[in-house]
Scaffold this active site. Sequence first.
Site, PDB file in Angstrom:
ATOM      1  N   GLU A 105       0.887  -1.164   0.000  1.00 45.13           N
ATOM      2  CA  GLU A 105       0.000   0.000   0.000  1.00 45.13           C
ATOM      3  C   GLU A 105       0.920   1.207   0.000  1.00 45.13           C
ATOM      4  O   GLU A 105       1.735   1.388   0.916  1.00 45.13           O
ATOM      5  CB  GLU A 105      -0.902   0.004   1.234  1.00 45.13           C
ATOM      6  CG  GLU A 105      -1.869   1.170   1.262  1.00 45.13           C
ATOM      7  CD  GLU A 105      -2.453   1.411   2.633  1.00 45.13           C
ATOM      8  OE1 GLU A 105      -2.437   2.573   3.076  1.00 45.13           O
ATOM      9  OE2 GLU A 105      -2.910   0.430   3.252  1.00 45.13           O
ATOM     10  N   CYS A 141      -3.533   7.188   5.319  1.00 46.27           N
ATOM     11  CA  CYS A 141      -3.444   6.866   3.900  1.00 46.27           C
ATOM     12  C   CYS A 141      -4.721   7.203   3.155  1.00 46.27           C
ATOM     13  O   CYS A 141      -4.712   7.304   1.923  1.00 46.27           O
ATOM     14  CB  CYS A 141      -3.100   5.393   3.717  1.00 46.27           C
ATOM     15  SG  CYS A 141      -4.152   4.275   4.658  1.00 46.27           S
TER      16      CYS A 141
END
Length: 511
Positions: A247, A284
């Site tokens: 990620e 994020c």
Amino acid sequence: MSAETIVSIDPATGIEVEEVATATSREELEEVCRSAAAAFAQLAEGDRAFRGELLRTMADAMAARQADIVSLGVRETGLPRARLEGELTRTVYQARLFADVVDEGGHLEVTIDHAGDTPMGPRPDLRRMLVPTGPVAVFGASNFPLAFSVPGGDTMSALAAGCPVVVKAHDSHPALSVMTQGILSEAAYDAGAPPGTIGLVHGREAGARLVRHPAISAVGFTGSLDGGRALMRLIEQRPTPIPFFGELASLNPVVVTPAAAAARGTTLAEDLVLSLTGSGGQLCTKPGLVLVPQGPAGDALVNAAGDLIAERPAAILLNERIRDGYEETSAELRRIPGLRVVAEGEKPSGTGFAVAPRLLAVEARDLVVSQIGECFGPTTVVVRYAEADLAGIIGSLPGSLTATIHSEPTEDIRATVRALLPKAGRLLFNGFPTGVSVSWAQHHGGPWPATNSQHTSVGTTAIRRFLRPVTWQSAPAEVLPQELHDAYTSIPRRVDGRLVVPSPAGKEDAR
């Protein structure tokens, strides 16, 4: 040459608090990986009941040490106590949810095709299911010292799959990494798991060696795009390639329609500022690009958000590298022609890793999307668009973890949804993307550069990353896993093309 010392630093002051460990040596890394490989032989053979018990024992152990874990986390990360208490609750729940997944058994994708005639001719007996890949390397994330670090989702999903884990501790919270690894190791022992079920290494060089070690079968990573690319280059140099589940970076665009801006612009401004400044903007899923319509309603929304940003205190970031990266990226954004600073919050004073929150804005006619990348911290860029601009802007966006639309029921947003669908792994409507529920239906991933795969790192299907399919053809019964035996009916299976699920009475129900 003496080994590098791993120290715990108070982000509020920038002062070293204590020495935690020394960087893992080559010999120590070899022993950790050897132990993980030995543990895999036992974990892979353990039944689902054992794996579920292991996860629940770990969850109970973390819950029992909540006060110790949270207190250390507050000191070492600068995150608020309430935030860390919530993160630990999520982490414990996550482990128990994966235990439920293991109990249910559908994640194994068991499929049986009995021998018989087909339009292509005779078919042999074929039985397929997913099996664990082997020891997994997990890289702890700076911004989630629990949910995405030693006891986090990568670790728990790998253990649920039957894979031991070696965690590379993040330098932002080394003491918390040591504490949580110790808690999990003790819990693993209590559950009867072998030594090496969960290991820990420190230092950048140890992390580089870890991904190249032949015992490691997969890597889970949450971090920067540059960090992910560096690890991928190392993995490419291995004689035997392994999957890398990263990620990496995400803009998380938010589209505000004209009707939404007119109907609830002030509320949207409040919620936007809370979303982009929460946890210092170090999430994020933070909205990094917000498309606001031109006109009086859009003006009012942006002005209200600017007023709120101006009142925000300086945000303490997790480490010096993140602080420096925030300031460098913010400076790059401010040099973009046509981009202006709408508002800036309190400027930091004294030592430590504090930064000022910022709200930036640019007109759509001046926008070059490729110039705007993820700014990890409390900043977002507002793009003022006309209706004719919207499709072109969305079409030029990079992949993201999320995309959000704020609209009113009177508007037709189907074209906007179609445009955003290829750009994100999660579409939100009339909400904000920060906050990721752990559930069966959750997906936390997206097109590059959000992630480099089509898998999720949050939710129950995160287990799929650490499993691989195997088919047994014409196999004698004694070599088959129990889930592939005809008489085994306690989990969902597809038998001769029909989905068969356990009924409440314990008998199979064919559908």
